[in-house]
Design a protein around this motif. Structure first.
Motif, PDB file in Angstrom:
ATOM      1  N   GLU A 744       0.815  -1.213   0.000  1.00  0.00           N
ATOM      2  CA  GLU A 744       0.000   0.000   0.000  1.00  0.00           C
ATOM      3  C   GLU A 744       0.854   1.271   0.000  1.00  0.00           C
ATOM      4  O   GLU A 744       0.332   2.373   0.152  1.00  0.00           O
ATOM      5  N   VAL A 747       1.263   5.535  -3.540  1.00  0.00           N
ATOM      6  CA  VAL A 747      -0.010   6.261  -3.389  1.00  0.00           C
ATOM      7  C   VAL A 747      -0.293   7.140  -4.604  1.00  0.00           C
ATOM      8  O   VAL A 747      -1.099   8.066  -4.525  1.00  0.00           O
ATOM      9  N   LYS A 750      -3.868   7.555  -5.546  1.00  0.00           N
ATOM     10  CA  LYS A 750      -4.736   8.279  -4.618  1.00  0.00           C
ATOM     11  C   LYS A 750      -4.635   9.786  -4.773  1.00  0.00           C
ATOM     12  O   LYS A 750      -5.274  10.538  -4.030  1.00  0.00           O
TER      13      LYS A 750
END
Length: 773
Positions: A744, A747, A750
């Motif tokens: 994760e 990013v 995002k």
């Protein structure tokens, strides 16, 4: 919108009748089969730089400054607002010129001939781009390049001819190399300088004759070098120095008295002579009636010696040393021939006229600064300087400082630091040591520096941090590119006091406990430091330049051998455990000038600190940090690491230090105007603990998976170049966050500039002074 407006003004209708806008040049090279593609590309690039005139500036192919020029219109007053606006934002059209085409063709042809492409033919014409724009096109027939067949030095039995012949092994002209006129000129300069270094004071490079023979065949050329027969008689003989006179307090007011050697104070310094002049060795004469300077100073500084042959390199070195003393305002020298010395040599006296700076001065300075942890503020410094403290040009500088640093926009809230300090540095223009140290006396004089200092940092109603330091060491240059600094003795003692209630509460707060706990233990560092600095040739005009800095610091070794451990195994000095570690780091920077207005800058930093003995981790004043305006700019100052450590939300201030650091930065810098620059950048890095027994525990140590733990971010920057300093604003966002769960961490998916929450949590604005690297 602006382009639409400018296009609507229709540049074509404003151009003079029959004229077209010049937009640049193209080159069509028809080369011999022996010319490689790489060489062909180099020639095109070189010819492009020769093409004149320079076309107007363009954006997306549109000459926007010409559009502004016509859009603003002809001003009624030469110095009015409209005229100023036109000069600032507009640009007169560059028109195609047949005369310029011919001049360019001649220049380019000569350039190719000068590089050995004899018999080059060139034809230039204009090719229309559209109804109002045209470009030059040069069609060039490039033949096989001439190479050097042989180089011969021709001479007779004269001293100057023999001196030239002795320089032949260092010749820049080598058989097999291509003919290049600039190399031929450089060879003449080299011979001239080499002969002057052998005492021929009046010899000039133009006295060297270079003859070429291109009739060898097979595109080869032979060189013959000789001394011209009609040079002045003074240039044919070497000169020896009789006496050297130094006037260290020379001014126009006292010139008449000081140059009267019959009444001036003379301090002769005995000097050994060359074997050929033992009957007349000569002397130094220090003409200093006030006896301000110790005569031994000039024996160290002046590289030339009475009784020895003149040497231009030694003279240049002497002048450079006098300048670098920082004691004299004006330096002038004069040579006086005083007759012949034997049949084949002559004598001269040398005079140095030195005008000193004021011996003492006081300066008050207010400056702005930015630090690696995003602290920015002001510093008030009161300096006292004595430029001849012990009468051998020693410089004593004492600084008292007071300043305030603010950290605005950091996590939680801003941090305020108040700084107060005093330090003193005594610098000797020589090596000061109880034993003899050898160094290259053909270089700039080394310096010995003794420094002591004390500073108090008061942090935001939390605590006071006191730092006392002292060092003794040497700095010297091996050449214009390499500098060494050696500090055999370096002492640093840091301790915390006046802890406030807020700090005590922070020791039990998981958000701050690690950072706060590191400050509790006093830090005593007894170390030696070696620093190596390399800068590519400062006179070079190459498109690639680089810098390298290496630091090595062992600490606590000698103390560890002499001090016995206490009952629990620690070794203390004055009840304070001293640090034992070895620290090594490397900082290398590389700059590529892609175009005159576009630079690609890169930096790599790698460092490791190995704690042992008295400590489990590096002292916080010797730890590495990542994040902030001069590091990985997508993360707040010191907010990265160590390792997988994650700073808790709302932390008052972050201080994630580590024993190991890796960081890579790359940045593309574009100059829009002389004032405004923009940049795009990507940064990556992290710090790690040397072992899991550090303050931050498991997950902070360096492992084989270090590459997966790099914090990565990027962004854009705006810079305002005010000549004396540069103001920088960089806006960045994370690409990879190391403390997130594996899988994760990236990013990029995002990123959402429309979201206010995302912008608040992920956009980091860094404001600083100067480039990050």
């Amino acid at each position: 919108m602006y382009i639409t407006i400018l296009q609507s003004c229709n540049i074509a209708k404003h151009l003079p009748a029959g004229e077209k806008l010049y937009v640049g040049a193209d080159f069509v090279l028809k080369t011999d089969s022996t010319v490689t593609k790489k060489e062909k590309d180099r020639l095109v690039s070189e010819l492009q730089t020769l093409a004149r005139p320079r076309p107007n500036s363009r954006i997306f192919g549109f000459p926007y400054k010409v559009g502004f020029y016509y859009f603003i219109g002809e001003p009624k007053k030469e110095k009015g607002f409209r005229a100023g606006l036109r000069r600032k934002f507009g640009e007169a059209p560059v028109l195609a010129s047949a005369r310029g085409l011919a001049a360019n063709g001649q220049l380019m042809g000569n350039t190719l001939e000068n590089e050995g492409y004899f018999g080059t033919t060139l034809q230039g014409d204009f090719v229309d781009v559209n109804s109002y724009q045209t470009k030059a096109r040069y069609t060039i027939q490039v033949p096989q390049r001439y190479l050097i067949d042989s180089v011969s030095f021709i001479g007779d039995s004269t001293l100057v001819a023999r001196a030239m012949f002795n320089t032949s092994p260092q010749s820049l002209l080598k058989a097999g190399n291509p003919f290049v006129l600039d190399v031929v000129k450089a060879e003449k300069e080299r011979i001239g300088e080499a002969i002057k270094q052998r005492g021929f004071f009046y010899f000039l490079p133009d006295y060297v004759a270079v003859l070429t023979d291109t009739a060898v065949g097979n595109h080869k050329v032979r060189f013959y070098l000789a001394i011209k027969p009609d040079i002045p008689a003074a240039a044919k003989v070497p000169y020896y120095l009789r006496n050297i006179y130094i006037f260290p307090n020379y001014t126009l007011a006292n010139a008449r008295n000081d140059t009267n050697r019959a009444v001036a104070y003379q301090a002769p310094i005995p000097t050994a002579a060359d074997s050929g002049l033992t009957n007349r060795p000569g002397k130094f004469y220090i003409v200093d009636s006030s006896r301000v300077y110790n005569p031994v100073l000039f024996e160290d500084v002046i590289s030339l010696r009475p009784g020895r042959r003149y040497n231009s390199r030694a003279q240049d070195l002497s002048l450079s040393r006098l300048v670098n003393l920082g004691t004299f305002k004006y330096i002038r020298n004069r040579f006086e021939p005083v007759g012949r010395y034997g049949r084949d040599s002559a004598l001269m006296d040398l005079n140095y006229y030195l005008t000193p700076l004021p011996k003492r001065s006081v300066r008050l300075e207010l400056s702005g600064n930015s630090r690696s942890n995003n602290l920015a503020g002001t510093l008030l410094t009161l300096s006292y300087i004595d430029r001849n403290f012990l009468h051998r040009a020693e410089q004593l500088q004492v600084n008292t400082t007071a300043g305030i640093d603010l950290q605005v926009g950091a996590a939680g809230r801003g941090v305020t630091n108040y700084r107060y300090g005093i330090d003193a540095t005594l610098s000797f223009p020589r090596l000061v040591s109880p034993f003899k140290i050898r160094y290259d006396r053909r270089q700039i004089l080394p310096k010995t520096n003794l420094t002591v200092g004390y500073e108090i940092l008061q942090r935001d109603s939390l605590y006071n941090l006191s730092s006392a330091r002292a060092s003794f060491g040497y700095a010297f240059r091996a050449n214009s590119r390499v500098e060494h600094t050696i500090l055999p003795f370096n002492i640093n003692y840091v301790y915390l006091y006046n802890e406030q209630q807020k700090y005590i509460e922070g020791l039990t707060d998981p958000r701050t406990s690690q950072a706060y706990a590191k400050l509790l233990q006093p830090q005593l560092i007894l170390s030696s430091i070696y620093t190596f600095n390399y800068n590519s040739d400062p006179q070079s005009r190459r498109r690639y330049t680089n810098r390298l800095t290496i630091n090595a610091e062992p600490a606590g070794n000698l103390a560890g051998l002499l001090v016995k451990a206490d009952s629990v195994g620690y070794k203390n000095i004055a009840n304070v455990p001293f640090a034992q570690f070895f620290r090594f780091d490397l900082d290398t920077r590389h700059y590529f000038q892609l175009t005159p207005k576009l630079t690609w800058a890169n930096r790599f930093f790698g460092g490791i600190g190995i704690p042992y003995g008295n400590i489990n981790e590096m002292p916080f004043v010797r730890q590495y940090f990542v994040g902030g305006a001069n590091s990985v700019r997508a993360f707040r100052p010191r907010a990265v690491g160590p390792g997988l450590y994650a700073p808790a939300p709302g932390t008052l201030f972050q201080d994630g230090g580590g024993d190991i650091k890796l960081e890579v930065n790359t940045e593309l810098r574009a100059k829009l105007t002389s004032l405004i620059q923009v940049a795009a950048f990507v940064d990556a890095g992290n710090v790690w603990s040397y072992s899991s027994q550090s303050t931050y525990g498991v997950g902070s140590e360096f492992t084989k998976d270090f590459a997966k733990q790099l914090a990565i971010g990027g962004g854009i920057g705006l810079r305002i170049d005010l000549s004396y300093f540069l103001i920088r604003a960089d806006l960045a966002t994370p690409f990879s966050i190391p403390y997130l769960p594996e899988g994760e961490r990236w990013v990029l998916n995002k990123i959402n500039f429309r979201s206010r929450d995302w912008r608040r949590n992920n956009l980091v604005l860094n404001i600083a002074v100067g480039y990050p690297f």
